[in-house]
Scaffold this motif. Sequence first.
Motif, PDB file in Angstrom:
ATOM      1  N   ASP A  69       0.831  -1.216   0.000  1.00  0.00           N
ATOM      2  CA  ASP A  69       0.000   0.000   0.000  1.00  0.00           C
ATOM      3  C   ASP A  69       0.861   1.261   0.000  1.00  0.00           C
ATOM      4  O   ASP A  69       0.553   2.233  -0.686  1.00  0.00           O
ATOM      5  N   ALA A  70       1.937   1.226   0.786  1.00  0.00           N
ATOM      6  CA  ALA A  70       2.825   2.404   0.866  1.00  0.00           C
ATOM      7  C   ALA A  70       3.448   2.688  -0.508  1.00  0.00           C
ATOM      8  O   ALA A  70       3.555   3.852  -0.925  1.00  0.00           O
ATOM      9  N   ILE A  71       3.839   1.626  -1.204  1.00  0.00           N
ATOM     10  CA  ILE A  71       4.432   1.793  -2.540  1.00  0.00           C
ATOM     11  C   ILE A  71       3.395   2.373  -3.501  1.00  0.00           C
ATOM     12  O   ILE A  71       3.653   3.351  -4.218  1.00  0.00           O
ATOM     13  N   TYR A  72       2.199   1.798  -3.474  1.00  0.00           N
ATOM     14  CA  TYR A  72       1.122   2.190  -4.397  1.00  0.00           C
ATOM     15  C   TYR A  72       0.742   3.661  -4.186  1.00  0.00           C
ATOM     16  O   TYR A  72       0.626   4.436  -5.133  1.00  0.00           O
ATOM     17  N   GLU A  73       0.609   4.015  -2.919  1.00  0.00           N
ATOM     18  CA  GLU A  73       0.254   5.395  -2.573  1.00  0.00           C
ATOM     19  C   GLU A  73       1.299   6.382  -3.093  1.00  0.00           C
ATOM     20  O   GLU A  73       0.973   7.413  -3.667  1.00  0.00           O
ATOM     21  N   ALA A 324       9.371   5.557  -4.185  1.00  0.00           N
ATOM     22  CA  ALA A 324       8.533   4.394  -3.851  1.00  0.00           C
ATOM     23  C   ALA A 324       9.354   3.340  -3.108  1.00  0.00           C
ATOM     24  O   ALA A 324       8.866   2.692  -2.171  1.00  0.00           O
ATOM     25  N   ALA A 325      10.616   3.175  -3.495  1.00  0.00           N
ATOM     26  CA  ALA A 325      11.497   2.239  -2.783  1.00  0.00           C
ATOM     27  C   ALA A 325      11.678   2.699  -1.343  1.00  0.00           C
ATOM     28  O   ALA A 325      11.661   1.883  -0.415  1.00  0.00           O
ATOM     29  N   CYS A 326      11.861   4.005  -1.169  1.00  0.00           N
ATOM     30  CA  CYS A 326      12.054   4.530   0.189  1.00  0.00           C
ATOM     31  C   CYS A 326      10.812   4.319   1.042  1.00  0.00           C
ATOM     32  O   CYS A 326      10.904   4.001   2.228  1.00  0.00           O
ATOM     33  N   LYS A 327       9.631   4.464   0.448  1.00  0.00           N
ATOM     34  CA  LYS A 327       8.383   4.200   1.186  1.00  0.00           C
ATOM     35  C   LYS A 327       8.317   2.737   1.604  1.00  0.00           C
ATOM     36  O   LYS A 327       7.869   2.412   2.707  1.00  0.00           O
ATOM     37  N   ALA A 328       8.746   1.848   0.699  1.00  0.00           N
ATOM     38  CA  ALA A 328       8.753   0.417   1.038  1.00  0.00           C
ATOM     39  C   ALA A 328       9.699   0.157   2.209  1.00  0.00           C
ATOM     40  O   ALA A 328       9.382  -0.610   3.126  1.00  0.00           O
ATOM     41  N   GLY A 329      10.852   0.823   2.201  1.00  0.00           N
ATOM     42  CA  GLY A 329      11.813   0.676   3.297  1.00  0.00           C
ATOM     43  C   GLY A 329      11.250   1.188   4.613  1.00  0.00           C
ATOM     44  O   GLY A 329      11.395   0.544   5.662  1.00  0.00           O
ATOM     45  N   LEU A 330      10.589   2.326   4.557  1.00  0.00           N
ATOM     46  CA  LEU A 330       9.992   2.891   5.774  1.00  0.00           C
ATOM     47  C   LEU A 330       8.930   1.967   6.351  1.00  0.00           C
ATOM     48  O   LEU A 330       8.888   1.730   7.566  1.00  0.00           O
ATOM     49  N   ALA A 331       8.060   1.444   5.467  1.00  0.00           N
ATOM     50  CA  ALA A 331       6.988   0.551   5.942  1.00  0.00           C
ATOM     51  C   ALA A 331       7.599  -0.698   6.573  1.00  0.00           C
ATOM     52  O   ALA A 331       7.126  -1.186   7.610  1.00  0.00           O
ATOM     53  N   THR A 332       8.681  -1.207   5.976  1.00  0.00           N
ATOM     54  CA  THR A 332       9.336  -2.409   6.501  1.00  0.00           C
ATOM     55  C   THR A 332       9.934  -2.139   7.891  1.00  0.00           C
ATOM     56  O   THR A 332       9.738  -2.918   8.831  1.00  0.00           O
TER      57      THR A 332
END
Length: 450
Positions: A69-73, A324-332
């Motif tokens: 979801d974080a990536i998509y957003e 988007a990669a950074c958002k994925a990292g943050l969510a992880t």
Amino acid sequence: MNKSELQQQDREHLLHPFTDFHELGEQGTRVITGAEGVYITDIDGHKMLDGMSGLWCCNLGYSRREISDAIYEQLNTLPFYNSFFQCTTVPSIELADALAAVAPAHMNNVFFTGSGSEANDTNLRIIRRYWDLMERPEKRIVISRKNAYHGSTIGGASLGGMSGMHKQFQALDYIEHIQQPYWFGEGGDMSPEEFGVYAARCLDEKIQELGPENVAAFIAEPIQGAGGVIIPPETYWPEVKKVLDQYGDILLVIDEVIFGFGRTGEWFGADYYGMQPDLMTFAKAVTNGYFPLGGTMVGDRVAEVIKAKGGEFTHGYTYSAHPAACKAGLATINILRNEKIIENVRENTAPYLAKRWAELADHPIVGEARSLGLVGALELVKDKSSRARFDDKCTAGGVCRDLSIKNGLVMRATGDTMIIAPPLILTKEQVDELVEKARRALDDTAKALA
Ligand SMILES: *Cc1c(COP(=O)(O)O)cnc(C)c1O
């Protein structure tokens, strides 16, 4: 398309990484179509416990909507902008900040890349830049270890020490390789403790041979992953620390691409072993495998020089700090923190896996069963006391891997060493399932080789 049509097209058009194309042509690829939690499913509907977390990356398993979801957003807000030429994006700042908070205290800067290989290339660029700015241009040589894996670009593969890879390209000429701390395979009559000290002293010997004034850095994985989950004897890292402290001006690069983000039960392998690296490579699990991202954490002594002295650092990638990669990292990172995943590994799952995995050492074809955190390895042997293998073509490893997959457990074979690195969210019941399936694969392998 049905399975055989897919396999046919795959054969005709897709060049796979690290694959024997002849073998693939005969057997066809395994088509993976779905995943849930810690399980993957292939096109035949065969469900398998993923004992390898994809390729050491899906540490939180396959069902984390927060990450997708974080990536998509982000893709719907600002799908791309670069961080060249004094530009930035909010997710890249937020992730840099979050990484500085979880990394060792003296590491407060990050350089983002798209992968682990690129990050090790970045390390080579940073090391050279640092010593040039320090006015020590003669410091050029980087020491690595035989059978290390540091990626597959020219820089990464040159740092790596796998002979099969080195045969197929021309390595950079300023990288030197020393003894690896692989006691089971190379320790001979020494005790693990003696061998750990010996392997670390090989670093000192190499530094002396090259002249310390010429040595820029030493790079190592905390535990070799792709090389066969080689857990160094306990004496190894303290002795390496002693060697490096004695010189004081040789940079330490720890490649955390596998061990970063919790696999040892600490945030980083460097934390586990009490090492203070100058550079720390990460990738894979930083986004739980949901989006390509890598980078290197830069310790203060290097970052201060690079930042303080003028002149452009002429290095970077279009996708460095992709939003988007950074958002994925943050969510992880948020999941790892909020759900205390790493604490749970340290306090519950890792000790339980250690106990259950060690039971496999009594199997007639197992020469050693070792584990640490959530990695494990089994050494397949024909004769336990002499550690003799079945043959010199590593047949046993391949047979065991195929039988294990058939039984519903993904294990990987590195030569005749079976390795696992299951998702960190593995429950104790799933540890039982993993160990039982591994034992069944060993039984079947013993039968097949008899
Ligand atoms: C996988 C790996 C790399 C390379 O990462 P890529 O993302 O495949 O380029 C580097 N170092 C280690 C220790 C790895 O396991």
